[in-house]
Design an enzyme around this catalytic site. Structure first.
Site, mmCIF file in Angstrom:
data_model
loop_
_atom_site.group_PDB
_atom_site.id
_atom_site.type_symbol
_atom_site.label_atom_id
_atom_site.label_comp_id
_atom_site.label_asym_id
_atom_site.label_seq_id
_atom_site.Cartn_x
_atom_site.Cartn_y
_atom_site.Cartn_z
ATOM 1 N N ASP A 99 24.474 113.541 8.254
ATOM 2 C CA ASP A 99 23.453 114.501 7.352
ATOM 3 C C ASP A 99 22.157 114.036 7.636
ATOM 4 O OD1 ASP A 99 23.522 112.095 5.836
ATOM 5 O OD2 ASP A 99 24.899 112.995 4.658
ATOM 6 N N ASN B 41 29.010 111.583 -7.507
ATOM 7 C CA ASN B 41 29.578 112.690 -7.896
ATOM 8 C C ASN B 41 30.619 113.242 -7.029
ATOM 9 O OD1 ASN B 41 28.154 113.530 -5.658
ATOM 10 N ND2 ASN B 41 27.232 115.340 -6.703
ATOM 11 N N HIS C 63 30.731 113.408 -3.844
ATOM 12 C CA HIS C 63 30.301 114.114 -2.468
ATOM 13 C C HIS C 63 30.512 113.153 -1.195
ATOM 14 C CE1 HIS C 63 25.696 112.456 -2.368
ATOM 15 N NE2 HIS C 63 26.682 111.814 -1.744
ATOM 16 N N GLU D 170 28.345 118.583 -1.819
ATOM 17 C CA GLU D 170 28.159 118.514 -3.192
ATOM 18 C C GLU D 170 29.282 119.179 -3.824
ATOM 19 O OE1 GLU D 170 26.216 116.349 -4.081
ATOM 20 O OE2 GLU D 170 24.182 116.595 -3.348
#
Ligand code: GLP
Length: 246
Positions: free
Chosen positions: A67, A135, A137, A142
Site C-alpha cells: 500500500d 482495528n 486491518h 479497513e
C-alpha cells in the site's frame, strides 16, 4: 474444501521472528528464482528489513509492497517505499533496476488495473508479508472492506491515522491511501503475518477466533491454505492456549 487453519507460532519477542523471516526469503529465492516477494511496511517489520539489507537476494527475486499513501512517490518522507528504502536500501536499487514494482501513487481505475496486471505478469505474489492494524486491518483494508476487493483507494480509519501521526509530525497524516485489496492479498501463494505487542492482542484474537467477517479484514487469512502467523506473547495474550501453540 475447508482450508487448514493458519499455523501460529508464539515467539519470545519480535527479534525472534527475524531469522524465521530471513529463512522465508532465502527459501523463496532458492526454490523460485525470479519470484515476487510482497513486503509489508510498519514498525513490525523494521528489524527484519534492517537484517535483510545485508543479504536481500535482489538479483534472484522481484519485489513489491502492499500500500501507499495517495499522492506519495517513492522519494517522499512518510511514504511506504521511502520507509522500505530507509530500512532496507537494496529495495531502492531494485526500484531503479525495475525489479521492485511500487504501488501507484494515484488511484484511477486504469492505473490500478495495470498494476494488478503487472503483478500477475510477474507471476503473482509468491510470498506476502503482512502486519495487522489495531482495528484488524491488513494493508490498508479497513473494517468493512469487501472480501472481493482488489487494488483501490481507501479512506483511513481514525485509529490508523492516530498510529501514523508520529511519522508525519508536525504535519497531519494523510486521509487516503492506495491499497492492495483483500482478494489481491488472498491470491498470494503464501502469507506470513506478524504481530507484536499488547495493542495488537484484540485484533489477533478477532483474526484467528472471531467471526470470519469484513468487520475484521484480517480474518480473511483463514480462507487461505498456506498461512503462518508469528506472534510474541503479548500479541497472543487473548488466544486460548491450544490455539496459540502450533
Ligand atoms: C499500516 C500498514 C499495514 C501495517 C499496519 C501495522 O497501516 N498499512 O500494512 O501492517 O499498519 O503497522 P505497524 O507494524 O507499524 O504496527
Amino acid at each position: 474444501m475447508t482450508p487448514r487453519p493458519p499455523a501460529v507460532r508464539v515467539l519470545a519477542d519480535a527479534a525472534a521472528a527475524v531469522p524465521l523471516l530471513l529463512d522465508e526469503v532465502r527459501g523463496l529465492a532458492q526454490r523460485e528464482p525470479g519470484a515476487l516477494l510482497g513486503f509489508a511496511t510498519g514498525g513490525t517489520y523494521t528489524q527484519f528489513l534492517r537484517a535483510l539489507a545485508a543479504e536481500l537476494p535482489a538479483d534472484r527475486l522481484l519485489a513489491t509492497h502492499l500500500d501507499e499513501y495517495l499522492g506519495f512517490g517513492p522519494d517522499r518522507r512518510g511514504g511506504m517505499v521511502h520507509e522500505l528504502g530507509q530500512s532496507c536500501p537494496p529495495v531502492l536499487d531494485m526500484l531503479r533496476r525495475g525489479r521492485f514494482l511500487p504501488v501507484p501513487r494515484v488511484g484511477d481505475a486504469a492505473t490500478l488495473r495495470a498494476h494488478e496486471e503487472r503483478l500477475q505478469r510477474a507471476g503473482g505474489v509468491a510470498l506476502q508479508l503482512l502486519g495487522i492494524g489495531r482495528n484488524g486491518h491488513i494493508a490498508f483494508n479497513e473494517p468493512g472492506t469487501p472480501f472481493d476487493s482488489e487494488f483501490h483507494v481507501t479512506t483511513l480509519a481514525e485509529t490508523t491515522r492516530a498510529d501514523a501521526r508520529a511519522r508525519f509530525a508536525p504535519e497531519e497524516p494523510p486521509l487516503q491511501a492506495v491499497t492492495s485489496g483483500l482478494a489481491t492479498i488472498l491470491r498470494a501463494r503464501r502469507l506470513v503475518l506478524c504481530a507484536f505487542g499488547k495493542p495488537k492482542a484484540e485484533a489477533v484474537r478477532a483474526m484467528l477466533t472471531g467471526d470470519l467477517s469484513p468487520a475484521c479484514p484480517a480474518s480473511l487469512v483463514r480462507r487461505h491454505a498456506d498461512v503462518l502467523v508469528l506472534l510474541d506473547h503479548d500479541a497472543a495474550s487473548l488466544l486460548m492456549l491450544g490455539q496459540a501453540s502450533a
